[in-house]
Motif scaffolding. Structure first.
Motif, mmCIF file in Angstrom:
data_model
loop_
_atom_site.group_PDB
_atom_site.id
_atom_site.type_symbol
_atom_site.label_atom_id
_atom_site.label_comp_id
_atom_site.label_asym_id
_atom_site.label_seq_id
_atom_site.Cartn_x
_atom_site.Cartn_y
_atom_site.Cartn_z
ATOM 1 N N PRO A 136 34.676 -2.529 51.630
ATOM 2 C CA PRO A 136 34.412 -3.282 50.398
ATOM 3 C C PRO A 136 32.938 -3.260 50.004
ATOM 4 C CG PRO A 136 34.693 -4.785 52.243
ATOM 5 C CD PRO A 136 35.007 -3.418 52.765
ATOM 6 N N SER A 137 32.661 -3.583 48.757
ATOM 7 C CA SER A 137 31.289 -3.522 48.237
ATOM 8 C C SER A 137 30.344 -4.434 49.003
ATOM 9 C CB SER A 137 31.276 -3.882 46.750
ATOM 10 O OG SER A 137 31.812 -5.180 46.540
ATOM 11 N N SER A 138 30.845 -5.547 49.532
ATOM 12 C CA SER A 138 29.989 -6.494 50.254
ATOM 13 C C SER A 138 29.451 -5.932 51.558
ATOM 14 C CB SER A 138 30.761 -7.791 50.542
ATOM 15 O OG SER A 138 31.889 -7.527 51.359
ATOM 16 N N GLU A 139 30.057 -4.854 52.049
ATOM 17 C CA GLU A 139 29.632 -4.261 53.318
ATOM 18 C C GLU A 139 28.976 -2.889 53.142
ATOM 19 O OE1 GLU A 139 32.445 -4.549 56.553
ATOM 20 O OE2 GLU A 139 33.581 -6.074 55.451
ATOM 21 N N ARG A 140 28.720 -2.522 51.898
ATOM 22 C CA ARG A 140 28.083 -1.228 51.660
ATOM 23 C C ARG A 140 26.596 -1.311 51.984
ATOM 24 N NH1 ARG A 140 31.154 2.269 48.481
ATOM 25 N NH2 ARG A 140 33.316 1.587 48.558
ATOM 26 N N HIS A 141 26.064 -0.295 52.612
ATOM 27 C CA HIS A 141 24.650 -0.280 52.984
ATOM 28 C C HIS A 141 24.218 1.144 53.291
ATOM 29 C CE1 HIS A 141 26.883 -0.425 56.773
ATOM 30 N NE2 HIS A 141 25.829 0.136 57.371
ATOM 31 N N GLY A 142 22.939 1.314 53.500
ATOM 32 C CA GLY A 142 22.403 2.631 53.820
ATOM 33 C C GLY A 142 21.625 3.217 52.660
ATOM 34 N N LYS A 143 20.927 4.305 52.905
ATOM 35 C CA LYS A 143 20.115 4.971 51.896
ATOM 36 C C LYS A 143 20.523 6.435 51.787
ATOM 37 C CE LYS A 143 16.166 1.908 52.669
ATOM 38 N NZ LYS A 143 14.731 1.814 53.040
ATOM 39 N N VAL A 144 20.418 6.949 50.590
ATOM 40 C CA VAL A 144 20.829 8.324 50.340
ATOM 41 C C VAL A 144 20.045 9.311 51.196
ATOM 42 C CG1 VAL A 144 20.806 10.162 48.612
ATOM 43 C CG2 VAL A 144 21.718 7.919 48.016
ATOM 44 N N TRP A 145 18.751 9.103 51.346
ATOM 45 C CA TRP A 145 17.935 10.073 52.071
ATOM 46 C C TRP A 145 18.326 10.180 53.538
ATOM 47 C CZ3 TRP A 145 14.874 9.271 56.325
ATOM 48 C CH2 TRP A 145 14.471 7.958 56.622
ATOM 49 N N HIS A 146 18.965 9.154 54.081
ATOM 50 C CA HIS A 146 19.431 9.214 55.472
ATOM 51 C C HIS A 146 20.430 10.353 55.690
ATOM 52 C CE1 HIS A 146 18.533 4.649 56.304
ATOM 53 N NE2 HIS A 146 17.448 5.388 56.181
ATOM 54 N N GLN A 147 21.107 10.777 54.622
ATOM 55 C CA GLN A 147 22.092 11.839 54.768
ATOM 56 C C GLN A 147 21.441 13.172 55.131
ATOM 57 O OE1 GLN A 147 25.469 11.477 54.585
ATOM 58 N NE2 GLN A 147 25.131 9.272 54.358
ATOM 59 N N GLY A 148 20.207 13.381 54.672
ATOM 60 C CA GLY A 148 19.509 14.629 54.986
ATOM 61 C C GLY A 148 19.336 14.835 56.482
ATOM 62 N N PRO A 149 18.642 13.907 57.181
ATOM 63 C CA PRO A 149 18.486 14.076 58.626
ATOM 64 C C PRO A 149 19.801 13.998 59.386
ATOM 65 C CG PRO A 149 17.529 11.994 57.891
ATOM 66 C CD PRO A 149 17.835 12.800 56.663
ATOM 67 N N PHE A 150 20.757 13.206 58.889
ATOM 68 C CA PHE A 150 22.044 13.135 59.595
ATOM 69 C C PHE A 150 22.684 14.513 59.668
ATOM 70 C CE2 PHE A 150 26.598 12.790 59.962
ATOM 71 C CZ PHE A 150 26.769 11.806 60.928
ATOM 72 N N TRP A 151 22.737 15.214 58.540
ATOM 73 C CA TRP A 151 23.392 16.515 58.530
ATOM 74 C C TRP A 151 22.497 17.615 59.084
ATOM 75 C CZ3 TRP A 151 28.235 16.277 58.666
ATOM 76 C CH2 TRP A 151 28.905 15.210 58.054
#
Length: 482
Positions: free
Chosen positions: A23-38
Motif C-alpha cells: 500500500p501507499s503508506s508503506e512505499r519508500h526508497g529512492k530511484v537512484w538506489h536502483q542503479g547500485p542495486f542492479w
C-alpha cells in the motif's frame, strides 16, 4: 531533484509483504538506489563467465567486447522497462503475469522463472564455495549448505536488507575491480602470449560473434523476472524515465565491464577458471591482492544468492496461490525459502565439474523460455492496458483475469515454437541455426512473434469491464490498508 519518498510504517525489521500488494503508506526508497542495486546484482562471477564464450570460439578481444556491448545493450532494454511496473502496480514481478496468462495459465512462465532462480543459485553456490576454498578447507558438504542457509536468512529479512547490502557492496566492487581491470589490460597488452592462449589464433568469427551477442542479451533479459520485486516499494508516482534509466545504467555498466574482463582473461589464459583467473591476475599487482578480489566476489555472490532465493520464493508462492489460495505470511516465506534451498543444494551437489559448459546451456535455455514471456508482459503493460490493472483482481486466483487468459497463453506458446528452428545449444541445433553455422537469432524471433501476436489477440479483451473492476480494486486495496 530526488524522487518523492514516503516514510514506511514498519514494526519489524523483517519484511511483512510477500506476493501481496504494497500500500501507499508503506512505499519508500529512492530511484537512484536502483542503479547500485542492479550494478552489484550483475557484478558477479557468472557474468564474467558469460564473457568467456567469444574467445573460446576464436573471437578476438575487440570483437568479443563489441558483441557484449551489443548484446547487453539490447537485453537490458527489455529488463529495464519492467522496472516501471513495480511502483505502478505495487506487486512482485511474476504475479503481474496473471493479467496476461491467468492465475493458472501463468504456471509455465512461473516454472521457467523458478528454474532461472535455482539455476543461478546453484552456479553462485559452486563459485562462492570454490572461492572460500582458497583460504579454508574445501568441503562441499559443509560450504554448500552454509552458503545457502546464509542466503535464506538474508531473503527472510527481505527487501530492505537486500537493497542495503547490494548498495554498499557496489563501492567495494568498483574499487577492487577497477584496479584488477587495469592490471589485466596493462599486463596482457605488454607481455608475450602464454602457450595455448586463445588470443594467438583469435580474429573474426561470425558464429562466435552472434553466439556471444545471444548469450550477453539472454543473460540480461533473464533479470527481467526480478525487476519489480525490487521496485515495488517505491512511491507510485516516481518518474518512469529516471527509474528505467537507473536500472538500465546499473545493469548495463556492470555486465559490459565484467563480461569484457572475462573476454580478456579467456583470451590470454588457457581454459580459464573464474576464481583462479581472478587470483592469478590480482596477484600480478602484489601477492594477496588476487585473494582480496576473490573474497569481495564471494560477498557479492552471497548477496545475489539472497536475491535469487527471494525471487524464487515469490514466484513459487505465486504459482501455488493460483491453485490453492495462500496467506502470504512470514512463516510461509520461510517454508518457501527452505524448499528453494533444499532444491539448490541437491542440484549443486549433482552438477558436473565442468559447470562452465553447463552454464552456457543454462543461459540459452533461460533465453528461450523467458523471451516470449517478457514480450507478452511488456506489450500488455505499455501498449494494451497501458499500466491500468485491477490489482485486487490479480490477487484473486478466480478474479476478472480468470484461471486461463488464452490470449497470453497462445502468444507465449506460438512465440516459443517459432524460436525452436533458431535454437543453438550443445545438445540441439535447429535447422535455421544449423544453416547459419550455429548462430542463434531465436531471441529476436521470439520477441517479434510473441509480442506481435499478443497485440492482435488482445483486441478481444473487454476493457470496459476491466475499467469498472479497476475502480473497485483501488478502493478495496487502499481501504484495507488504512
Amino acid at each position: 531533484m530526488s524522487s518523492p519518498e514516503i516514510a514506511p510504517q514498519r514494526d519489524s525489521v523483517i519484511e511483512q509483504h510477500s506476493i501481496d500488494y504494497v500500500p501507499s503508506s508503506e512505499r519508500h526508497g529512492k530511484v537512484w538506489h536502483q542503479g547500485p542495486f542492479w550494478f552489484t546484482g550483475n557484478f558477479v562471477l557468472p557474468t564474467m563467465v558469460a564473457g568467456f564464450v567469444g574467445p573460446a570460439m576464436g573471437l578476438s578481444v575487440g570483437f568479443s567486447v563489441l558483441a557484449i556491448v551489443l548484446g547487453v545493450g539490447f537485453g537490458t532494454f527489455f529488463m529495464a522497462f519492467h522496472a516501471n511496473q513495480g511502483p505502478r502496480m505495487g506487486l512482485p514481478q511474476m504475479i503481474q503475469s496473471r493479467a496476461q496468462f491467468g492465475s493458472r495459465g501463468a504456471s509455465v512462465p512461473f516454472a521457467a522463472t523458478v528454474f532461472v532462480y535455482v539455476g543461478f543459485l546453484v552456479f553462485d553456490t559452486v563459485l562462492a564455495a570454490q572461492g572460500i576454498g582458497l583460504v579454508l578447507p574445501d568441503n562441499k558438504l559443509f560450504w554448500y549448505p552454509l552458503l545457502i542457509a546464509v542466503s535464506i536468512v538474508i531473503a527472510v529479512v527481505g527487501h530492505d536488507l537486500l537493497h542495503f547490502v547490494q548498495r554498499w557492496l557496489t563501492y567495494a566492487l568498483i574499487v577492487v575491480f577497477a584496479i584488477l581491470t587495469v592490471v589485466a589490460i596493462v599486463h596482457y597488452s605488454s607481455n608475450p602470449l602464454v602457450e595455448g592462449a586463445p588470443a594467438a589464433d583469435a580474429g573474426w568469427n561470425t558464429t562466435a560473434f552472434l553466439v556471444q551477442i545471444s548469450l550477453a542479451a539472454g543473460y540480461n533479459i533473464s533479470y527481467s523476472v526480478y525487476v519489480s520485486d525490487y521496485t515495488r516499494y517505491l512511491p507510485a508516482k516516481v518518474p518512469a524515465g529516471k527509474l528505467i534509466t537507473a536500472v538500465y545504467a546499473g545493469a548495463t555498466f556492470s555486465a559490459v565491464w565484467l563480461m569484457s574482463l572475462g573476454s580478456i582473461l579467456a583470451s590470454y589464459i588457457p581454459n580459464p577458471d573464474p576464481i583462479l583467473a581472478l587470483r592469478e591476475v590480482g596477484d600480478l599487482l602484489f601477492p594477496g591482492f588476487g585473494l582480496i578480489a576473490v573474497m569481495v566476489s564471494v560477498l557479492a555472490l552471497i548477496s545475489i544468492m539472497g536475491v535469487n532465493a527471494y525471487g524464487a520464493m515469490l514466484t513459487g508462492t505465486s504459482a501455488v496461490d493460483g491453485f490453492k489460495k495462500v496467506r502470504p505470511t512470514v512463516g510461509l516465506r520461510v517454508i518457501g525459502l527452505t524448499v528453494v534451498g533444499i532444491a539448490t543444494l541437491i542440484v549443486a551437489l549433482l552438477i558436473p565439474d565442468d559447470y562452465i559448459g553447463s552454464f552456457n546451456n543454462f543461459v540459452l535455455l533461460m533465453l528461450y523460455f523467458l523471451v516470449p514471456w517478457t514480450a507478452v508482459n511488456l506489450v500488455d503493460f505499455y501498449f494494451v492496458r497501458r499500466g491500468g490493472y485491477a490489482i485486487a483482481e490479480i490477487l484473486k486466483p478466480n478474479g476478472i483475469y480468470g484461471y486461463w487468459a488464452w490470449q497470453g497463453v497462445v502468444a507465449y506458446i506460438v512465440g516459443f515454437v517459432a524460436m525452436i528452428p533458431f535454437f543453438s545449444t550443445s545438445f540441439y541445433v535447429g535447422p535455421v541455426a544449423d544453416a547459419l553455422g550455429g548462430a542463434d537469432f531465436s531471441f529476436a524471433v521470439g520477441l517479434i512473434v510473441a509480442g506481435g501476436l499478443y497485440v492482435l489477440l488482445a483486441r478481444t479483451i473487454d476493457h470496459d469491464a476491466e475499467a469498472a473492476a479497476r475502480t473497485a480494486s483501488e478502493a478495496e486495496l487502499e481501504g484495507t490498508h488504512r
